[in-house]
Design a protein around this motif. Structure first.
Motif, PDB file in Angstrom:
ATOM      1  N   GLY A  28       0.801  -1.220   0.000  1.00  0.00           N
ATOM      2  CA  GLY A  28       0.000   0.000   0.000  1.00  0.00           C
ATOM      3  C   GLY A  28       0.834   1.271   0.000  1.00  0.00           C
ATOM      4  N   GLN A  29       1.993   1.236   0.666  1.00  0.00           N
ATOM      5  CA  GLN A  29       2.842   2.440   0.699  1.00  0.00           C
ATOM      6  C   GLN A  29       3.438   2.724  -0.675  1.00  0.00           C
ATOM      7  OE1 GLN A  29       5.624   1.833   3.912  1.00  0.00           O
ATOM      8  NE2 GLN A  29       4.049   2.133   5.471  1.00  0.00           N
ATOM      9  N   CYS A  30       3.953   1.701  -1.334  1.00  0.00           N
ATOM     10  CA  CYS A  30       4.499   1.908  -2.688  1.00  0.00           C
ATOM     11  C   CYS A  30       3.406   2.303  -3.672  1.00  0.00           C
ATOM     12  CB  CYS A  30       5.200   0.646  -3.182  1.00  0.00           C
ATOM     13  SG  CYS A  30       6.792   0.346  -2.379  1.00  0.00           S
ATOM     14  N   SER A  34       3.958   5.818  -5.464  1.00  0.00           N
ATOM     15  CA  SER A  34       4.349   5.753  -6.881  1.00  0.00           C
ATOM     16  C   SER A  34       3.164   5.868  -7.832  1.00  0.00           C
ATOM     17  CB  SER A  34       5.072   4.432  -7.161  1.00  0.00           C
ATOM     18  OG  SER A  34       4.154   3.345  -7.148  1.00  0.00           O
ATOM     19  N   GLY A  35       1.966   5.643  -7.306  1.00  0.00           N
ATOM     20  CA  GLY A  35       0.797   5.643  -8.180  1.00  0.00           C
ATOM     21  C   GLY A  35       0.506   4.268  -8.753  1.00  0.00           C
ATOM     22  N   GLY A  36       1.282   3.271  -8.367  1.00  0.00           N
ATOM     23  CA  GLY A  36       1.041   1.922  -8.864  1.00  0.00           C
ATOM     24  C   GLY A  36       2.012   0.950  -8.259  1.00  0.00           C
ATOM     25  N   ILE A  37       2.475   0.034  -9.043  1.00  0.00           N
ATOM     26  CA  ILE A  37       3.451  -0.949  -8.583  1.00  0.00           C
ATOM     27  C   ILE A  37       4.828  -0.288  -8.616  1.00  0.00           C
ATOM     28  CG2 ILE A  37       4.467  -3.206  -9.081  1.00  0.00           C
ATOM     29  CD1 ILE A  37       1.824  -3.657 -10.799  1.00  0.00           C
ATOM     30  N   ALA A  59       7.942   6.552   6.209  1.00  0.00           N
ATOM     31  CA  ALA A  59       6.559   6.079   6.245  1.00  0.00           C
ATOM     32  C   ALA A  59       6.318   5.171   7.439  1.00  0.00           C
ATOM     33  CB  ALA A  59       6.217   5.340   4.949  1.00  0.00           C
ATOM     34  N   SER A  60       7.423   4.663   8.006  1.00  0.00           N
ATOM     35  CA  SER A  60       7.331   3.824   9.198  1.00  0.00           C
ATOM     36  C   SER A  60       8.655   3.952   9.938  1.00  0.00           C
ATOM     37  CB  SER A  60       7.101   2.351   8.797  1.00  0.00           C
ATOM     38  OG  SER A  60       8.277   1.832   8.208  1.00  0.00           O
ATOM     39  N   GLY A 110      -3.564  -3.978  -5.454  1.00  0.00           N
ATOM     40  CA  GLY A 110      -4.856  -3.472  -5.889  1.00  0.00           C
ATOM     41  C   GLY A 110      -5.678  -4.590  -6.502  1.00  0.00           C
ATOM     42  N   ASP A 111      -7.010  -4.416  -6.469  1.00  0.00           N
ATOM     43  CA  ASP A 111      -7.878  -5.481  -6.988  1.00  0.00           C
ATOM     44  C   ASP A 111      -8.227  -5.270  -8.463  1.00  0.00           C
ATOM     45  OD1 ASP A 111      -9.590  -3.346  -6.917  1.00  0.00           O
ATOM     46  OD2 ASP A 111     -11.002  -4.255  -5.498  1.00  0.00           O
ATOM     47  N   TYR A 112      -7.588  -4.290  -9.074  1.00  0.00           N
ATOM     48  CA  TYR A 112      -7.951  -3.938 -10.450  1.00  0.00           C
ATOM     49  C   TYR A 112      -7.042  -4.549 -11.505  1.00  0.00           C
ATOM     50  CZ  TYR A 112      -4.334  -0.523  -9.313  1.00  0.00           C
ATOM     51  OH  TYR A 112      -3.166   0.063  -8.897  1.00  0.00           O
ATOM     52  N   TYR A 113      -6.152  -5.456 -11.081  1.00  0.00           N
ATOM     53  CA  TYR A 113      -5.293  -6.139 -12.048  1.00  0.00           C
ATOM     54  C   TYR A 113      -4.923  -7.516 -11.519  1.00  0.00           C
ATOM     55  CZ  TYR A 113      -1.539  -4.684  -8.872  1.00  0.00           C
ATOM     56  OH  TYR A 113      -0.760  -4.476  -7.760  1.00  0.00           O
TER      57      TYR A 113
END
Ligand SMILES: [Zn+2]
Ligand SMILES: [Zn+2]
Length: 123
Positions: A28-30, A34-37, A59-60, A110-113
């Motif tokens: 989730g952080q990347c 980055s906007g994606g993978i 971020a952590s 993400g669940d979109y790919y």
């Protein structure tokens, strides 16, 4: 020799070492930064030459993420207690000479790919 730079060019990096851990991170952080993978590989800190004003974001407590404060390119990931730095493969100029080895943090993807290249997938 691997050379890369951010979108605006104010940050340049290079290494003569052979990078390891060529991977795509689906966490989730990347995804958000980055906007994606986020595709990366790592080398020992002393083998990576970085020029330019990198802004670091923690971020952590575990790691810092380096990006260009001007154009926003997400370029580096560095764990607190490891002597290596990961760099963004998307910022490397072709030919990289590298081949993807694995997908990581796929449990957060993400669940979109779908991932359909047959390479190892780590949760
Ligand atoms: Zn930039
Ligand atoms: Zn990640």
């Amino acid at each position: 020799m691997i050379k890369g730079h951010c979108l605006c060019g104010s940050i340049q990096f290079e290494t003569e070492a052979t990078p390891k851990g060529v991977s795509m991170c689906h966490c989730g952080q990347c995804r958000r930064q980055s906007g994606g993978i986020w595709s990366s590989a790592y080398v020992q800190d002393e083998d990576l030459v970085i020029r330019g004003p990198v802004r670091w974001f923690a971020a952590s407590t575990h790691a810092r993420r380096g990006f260009c404060a001007d154009c926003g390119s997400f370029l580096f990931w560095k764990a607190q207690d490891e002597g290596t730095t990961s760099f963004a493969l998307g910022a490397v100029s072709n030919p990289t000479g590298l081949t993807l080895e694995k997908h990581i943090f796929v449990a957060d993807k993400g669940d979109y790919y779908d991932i359909a290249d047959g390479l190892p997938q780590k949760d």
